[in-house]
Design a protein around this motif. Structure first.
Motif, PDB file in Angstrom:
ATOM      1  N   CYS A   1      -8.582   5.383   1.430  1.00 51.48           N
ATOM      2  CA  CYS A   1      -8.017   4.660   2.563  1.00 51.48           C
ATOM      3  C   CYS A   1      -9.076   3.722   3.126  1.00 51.48           C
TER       4      CYS A   1
ATOM      5  N   ASP B   1       1.146   6.078   4.505  1.00 47.92           N
ATOM      6  CA  ASP B   1       0.037   6.696   5.221  1.00 47.92           C
ATOM      7  C   ASP B   1       0.061   8.214   5.021  1.00 47.92           C
TER       8      ASP B   1
ATOM      9  N   SER C   1      -4.692   3.148  -0.909  1.00 43.67           N
ATOM     10  CA  SER C   1      -4.552   2.424  -2.170  1.00 43.67           C
ATOM     11  C   SER C   1      -5.124   3.260  -3.303  1.00 43.67           C
TER      12      SER C   1
ATOM     13  N   ARG D   1      -8.768   2.536   6.448  1.00 43.49           N
ATOM     14  CA  ARG D   1      -8.874   2.750   7.888  1.00 43.49           C
ATOM     15  C   ARG D   1      -8.477   4.184   8.211  1.00 43.49           C
TER      16      ARG D   1
ATOM     17  N   PRO E   1       0.820  -1.206   0.000  1.00 45.89           N
ATOM     18  CA  PRO E   1       0.000   0.000   0.000  1.00 45.89           C
ATOM     19  C   PRO E   1       0.855   1.258   0.000  1.00 45.89           C
TER      20      PRO E   1
ATOM     21  N   ARG F   1      -4.827   5.221   6.828  1.00 47.99           N
ATOM     22  CA  ARG F   1      -4.036   3.991   6.710  1.00 47.99           C
ATOM     23  C   ARG F   1      -4.603   3.103   5.606  1.00 47.99           C
ATOM     24  N   GLU F   2      -3.740   2.187   5.146  1.00 48.37           N
ATOM     25  CA  GLU F   2      -4.104   1.276   4.045  1.00 48.37           C
ATOM     26  C   GLU F   2      -4.572   2.081   2.832  1.00 48.37           C
TER      27      GLU F   2
END
Length: 535
Positions: free
Chosen positions: A268, A229, A333, A270, A226, A330-331
């Motif tokens: 994202c 952040d 992509s 999260r 990914p 977060r995560e």
């Protein structure tokens, strides 16, 4: 339901229902025993249970009440994800090994929540998001590899549990209704189809439905690394003691994060909300994000979380001023190309107007600043809805749908928030009604508008939560209380709505009066209603 009862200090044996603008969203056990069900209109619920106490929905209240339970769970489990108030997700592998098994972990969680908060909770363990949600509702552990069999015989309406926002709930509802009309009544029927066929026919939402029905998560796992952040933060000087001050800063951080995500063309999965109090204690909470991140979704989650912390409902620190707020996406992509508008960035005046609206929200509250949004519907009032400034400004119903029986243009210039009662009389003073074949019982001669507060066909007062704010209803131009001679009459035009469920039949008509003008009327449930006025 539990949060509403606790905050209002309601007895456990009292029938209570939580409702929003659409209807009942939750009901207590005594209310359910008397026939009140989720999704009922308020009038229907009160007909089933006249002593029912209605409490308006409040997501902030739910978060404040749920925060102590999340803190209690953190004694045993790290890295929790809050899906919505009342539900958390976490990977059970590590905590289960530490606790001696999945069932032992569930028993420990139930015990610590009861000891810390005095509340009851249900735990479910399963593979896949939807399977885990249903397992938690039933308090069971689904064996590895048994998710598809566990889901196969369940009604396709179970997919509605996958929604976490109002917009997502509307989209899932439309998909479920379409699947049932096509003969797909169970999750097993959906899982038996090819994934490519579901994606080709229903798009991304159909692909998610197939994965959920098959016992997987809604989205395929990301197989590439990914993106880094994205972090936005702000120092509060002076520290924020009130939620409106902290929420004003949170909205600015949310807009900054959304702009950075859009420039990167990413979403994202999260959202981590961190806050540091003046006592030095740092609070961290992670929210699960479904779909593309918007500033309104982000702001809502941050505001809800800050309300829980600043309220100090758990009795734990800090119920102290916040000195710093940080948001971490977060995560991250890729989500396709994202760019500014075709004609460049927003004009300076538009930016200043947006800042002014945000400032007003900080002074009088976010629910008091509303903007109109066009959407599909049959009546003029159904074609526009009001949303909170900064929320997603898209209609819940498509404007391109055919909408048979809709009122053609030109539309009335004045439309009440709720239909106003009226009466159409003939020359002898007898009421004129529309029979089942769409014929008038007499020749219209007089339009009578009674005095008193208006009420809609559902029998509820016209003060709509989030719309009128409890104020007196606005007058409809020249149309006042009294009798108006009818000089012209067009109609009636019959219309049938919601043929697939609770059918609602009625008829439209237009009347011309002297003095005055043209009034749009609707005959429904044996009564004429003023739907609009041409001023």
């Amino acid at each position: 339901m539990v949060a509403a009862a606790a905050e209002e200090q309601l007895p456990a044996d009292l029938p209570v229902a939580v409702h929003d603008a659409r209807g009942v969203v939750a009901a207590s056990a005594p209310a359910r025993a008397l026939g009140v069900r989720r999704g009922m209109r308020r009038r229907s619920a009160q007909e089933v249970c006249p002593e029912l106490l209605l409490v308006p929905a409040d997501t902030g209240r739910d978060v404040r009440a749920f925060e102590p339970l999340v803190q209690a769970c953190e004694h045993l489990v790290a890295d929790l994800e809050v899906v919505r108030p009342g539900m958390v997700l976490f990977a059970a592998g590590g905590p289960a090994r530490y606790s001696g098994g999945e069932e032992a972990l569930a028993e420990a969680l139930v015990g610590v929540v009861a000891d810390e908060t005095g509340a009851e909770c249900q735990i479910g363990v399963a593979e896949g998001y939807l399977t885990a949600v249903l397992a938690a509702r039933e308090g069971v552990v689904v064996d590895r590899g048994g998710a598809r069999e566990f889901l196969a015989g369940r009604d396709v309406r179970t997919l509605l549990h996958a929604a976490t926002t109002r917009e997502a709930s509307a989209a899932w509802t439309d998909l479920v209704e379409l699947l049932r009309r096509l003969g797909l009544h169970t999750l097993g029927d959906v899982a038996a189809l090819r994934a490519s066929d579901m994606a080709a026919r229903f798009g991304e939402l159909g692909s998610q439905a197939h994965r959920l029905a098959s016992g997987f998560d809604a989205r395929r796992p990301v197989i590439h690394r990914p993106d880094p952040d994205i972090t936005t933060s702000a120092t509060l000087d002076p520290p924020a003691e009130r939620i409106d001050t902290a929420a004003f800063t949170a909205r600015r951080l949310a807009e900054e994060m959304q702009n950075r995500l859009m420039r990167r063309g990413a979403v994202c999965a999260r959202l981590q909300v961190s806050a540091r109090a003046t006592t030095g204690r740092e609070l961290v909470r992670t929210w699960r994000i479904d779909g593309a991140l918007t500033a309104s979704e982000l702001t809502d989650r941050v505001r809800w979380q800050l309300e829980g912390w600043l309220g100090g409902r758990s009795g734990q620190t800090p119920s102290a001023p916040l000195a710093r707020i940080e948001l971490v996406a977060r995560e991250v992509s890729p989500a396709g190309a994202a760019q500014d508008g075709l004609w460049g960035r927003r004009a300076r005046g538009e930016v200043q107007a947006g800042r002014a609206a945000l400032r007003v929200q900080g002074l009088i509250g976010p629910e008091r600043v509303l903007v109109p949004v066009p959407e599909g519907g049959r009546s003029p009032r159904d074609r526009v809805r009001t949303v909170v400034w900064g929320d997603e400004s898209t209609g819940l119903r498509s404007t391109d749908a055919p909408w048979p029986g809709q009122i053609p243009p030109p539309y009335p210039s004045l439309v009440p928030l709720e239909p106003r009662p009226a009466a159409v009389l003939d020359r002898a003073g007898e009421p004129v009604v529309v029979d089942g074949r769409g014929h008038l019982s007499g020749e219209p001669a007089v339009l009578h508008v009674p005095s008193g507060p208006p009420s809609g066909p559902s029998g509820t007062a016209a003060s709509s939560p989030g719309r009128s704010g409890g104020r007196k209803p606005a007058t409809l131009g020249w149309l006042r209380t009294g009798a108006y001679p009818i000089t012209a009459f067009a109609g009636p035009w019959p219309v049938t709505e919601r043929w697939w469920g609770q059918r609602r039949r009625g008829a439209w008509a237009q009347v011309g009066t002297d003095p005055g003008g043209v009034v749009l009327l609707c005959f429904r449930e044996g009564t004429w209603w003023v739907e609009g006025v041409h001023d």
